[in-house]
Design an enzyme around this catalytic site. Structure first.
Site, PDB file in Angstrom:
ATOM      1  N   ASP A  35       0.850  -1.187   0.000  1.00  0.00           N
ATOM      2  CA  ASP A  35       0.000   0.000   0.000  1.00  0.00           C
ATOM      3  C   ASP A  35       0.891   1.243   0.000  1.00  0.00           C
ATOM      4  OD1 ASP A  35      -3.217   0.507   1.052  1.00  0.00           O
ATOM      5  OD2 ASP A  35      -1.808   2.192   1.086  1.00  0.00           O
ATOM      6  N   GLU A 101     -12.303   2.995  -1.467  1.00  0.00           N
ATOM      7  CA  GLU A 101     -11.816   4.122  -2.277  1.00  0.00           C
ATOM      8  C   GLU A 101     -11.530   3.704  -3.712  1.00  0.00           C
ATOM      9  OE1 GLU A 101      -8.342   5.748  -0.446  1.00  0.00           O
ATOM     10  OE2 GLU A 101      -9.402   6.164   1.435  1.00  0.00           O
ATOM     11  N   VAL A 102     -10.966   2.527  -3.890  1.00  0.00           N
ATOM     12  CA  VAL A 102     -10.569   2.074  -5.224  1.00  0.00           C
ATOM     13  C   VAL A 102     -11.469   0.901  -5.625  1.00  0.00           C
ATOM     14  CG1 VAL A 102      -8.700   1.221  -6.678  1.00  0.00           C
ATOM     15  CG2 VAL A 102      -8.186   2.778  -4.778  1.00  0.00           C
ATOM     16  N   HIS A 106      -9.782  -5.575  -3.618  1.00  0.00           N
ATOM     17  CA  HIS A 106      -8.478  -5.791  -2.992  1.00  0.00           C
ATOM     18  C   HIS A 106      -8.678  -6.139  -1.535  1.00  0.00           C
ATOM     19  CE1 HIS A 106      -9.538  -1.536  -2.829  1.00  0.00           C
ATOM     20  NE2 HIS A 106      -8.920  -1.478  -1.651  1.00  0.00           N
ATOM     21  N   MET A 107      -7.866  -7.054  -1.078  1.00  0.00           N
ATOM     22  CA  MET A 107      -7.812  -7.418   0.326  1.00  0.00           C
ATOM     23  C   MET A 107      -6.637  -6.660   0.944  1.00  0.00           C
ATOM     24  SD  MET A 107      -6.879 -11.172   1.854  1.00  0.00           S
ATOM     25  CE  MET A 107      -7.868 -12.028   0.666  1.00  0.00           C
ATOM     26  N   HIS A 108      -6.876  -6.008   2.071  1.00  0.00           N
ATOM     27  CA  HIS A 108      -5.774  -5.406   2.826  1.00  0.00           C
ATOM     28  C   HIS A 108      -5.215  -6.477   3.757  1.00  0.00           C
ATOM     29  CE1 HIS A 108      -6.835  -1.017   2.160  1.00  0.00           C
ATOM     30  NE2 HIS A 108      -7.973  -1.597   1.827  1.00  0.00           N
TER      31      HIS A 108
HETATM   32  P1  5GP Z   1      -9.817   1.050  -0.023  1.00  0.00           P
HETATM   33  O1  5GP Z   1     -10.271   2.229   0.790  1.00  0.00           O
HETATM   34  O2  5GP Z   1     -10.325   1.113  -1.427  1.00  0.00           O
HETATM   35  O3  5GP Z   1     -10.113  -0.248   0.665  1.00  0.00           O
HETATM   36  O4  5GP Z   1      -8.240   1.114  -0.046  1.00  0.00           O
HETATM   37  C1  5GP Z   1      -7.491   1.682  -1.076  1.00  0.00           C
HETATM   38  C2  5GP Z   1      -6.045   1.631  -0.646  1.00  0.00           C
HETATM   39  O5  5GP Z   1      -5.242   1.900  -1.776  1.00  0.00           O
HETATM   40  C3  5GP Z   1      -5.677   2.647   0.437  1.00  0.00           C
HETATM   41  O6  5GP Z   1      -5.153   1.974   1.571  1.00  0.00           O
HETATM   42  C4  5GP Z   1      -4.631   3.527  -0.246  1.00  0.00           C
HETATM   43  O7  5GP Z   1      -3.593   3.891   0.638  1.00  0.00           O
HETATM   44  C5  5GP Z   1      -4.120   2.656  -1.371  1.00  0.00           C
HETATM   45  N1  5GP Z   1      -3.674   3.347  -2.565  1.00  0.00           N
HETATM   46  C6  5GP Z   1      -4.283   4.402  -3.183  1.00  0.00           C
HETATM   47  N2  5GP Z   1      -3.627   4.743  -4.303  1.00  0.00           N
HETATM   48  C7  5GP Z   1      -2.578   3.874  -4.407  1.00  0.00           C
HETATM   49  C8  5GP Z   1      -1.540   3.716  -5.382  1.00  0.00           C
HETATM   50  O8  5GP Z   1      -1.440   4.422  -6.375  1.00  0.00           O
HETATM   51  N3  5GP Z   1      -0.646   2.703  -5.161  1.00  0.00           N
HETATM   52  C9  5GP Z   1      -0.737   1.883  -4.068  1.00  0.00           C
HETATM   53  N4  5GP Z   1       0.202   0.927  -3.943  1.00  0.00           N
HETATM   54  N5  5GP Z   1      -1.698   2.022  -3.143  1.00  0.00           N
HETATM   55  C10 5GP Z   1      -2.611   2.996  -3.308  1.00  0.00           C
END
Ligand code: 5GP
Length: 126
Positions: A35, A101-102, A106-108
């Site tokens: 991340d 957000e994305v 994706h799994m964190h």
């Molecule tokens: P979400 O809120 O969608 O579960 O998490 C999106 C994650 O993507 C966030 O933890 C954020 O820090 C990460 N992230 C956002 N943009 C990028 C990027 O360009 N590259 C990487 N490696 N991580 C990103």
């Protein structure tokens, strides 16, 4: 109804090689990378390569091989990065209430420190 997938989301660009990532694991079905804004010493995002928005459509439309590869990747990453013994957390944010957000599934995988309790309780009503 299938969720509409935006092919211009940032992880789609990473998967196509248009943007860089710090890769930690890859196989036929899965890519995992660090991340960019880590919340803990270990913070890895584990993605199926095919275009799924969230757990909702992945669980409905992905093949058994994709689903197996995704969850096996989590264990492989945890072992590789040395958090399997001490413990870690895996989670997926989904949609509005989950603050996703994305919009590519994706799994964190987060670890490397004590992560505390899971989710803040709702305020009790008087
Ligand atoms: P979400 O809120 O969608 O579960 O998490 C999106 C994650 O993507 C966030 O933890 C954020 O820090 C990460 N992230 C956002 N943009 C990028 C990027 O360009 N590259 C990487 N490696 N991580 C990103």
């Amino acid at each position: 109804m299938a969720e509409v997938y935006d092919t211009e989301n940032i992880f789609a660009k990473i998967l196509r090689g248009e943007l860089p990532c710090d890769k930690v694991y890859e196989d036929e079905h899965v890519l995992a990378f660090k991340d960019l804004y880590p919340k803990a010493p270990v913070h890895v995002l584990i993605l199926p390569k095919r275009p799924y928005v969230s757990v909702t459509d992945f669980s409905q439309s992905a093949s058994d091989a994709e689903i197996a590869a995704w969850i096996r990747a989590a264990g492989n990453v945890a072992r590789e990065l040395g958090v399997a013994e001490g413990g870690y957390r895996v989670l997926c944010n989904v949609g509005r209430d989950g603050h996703q957000e994305v919009a590519h599934l994706h799994m964190h995988l987060v670890g490397g420190r004590d992560l505390g309790g899971m989710i803040r309780r709702e305020e009790r009503q008087p």
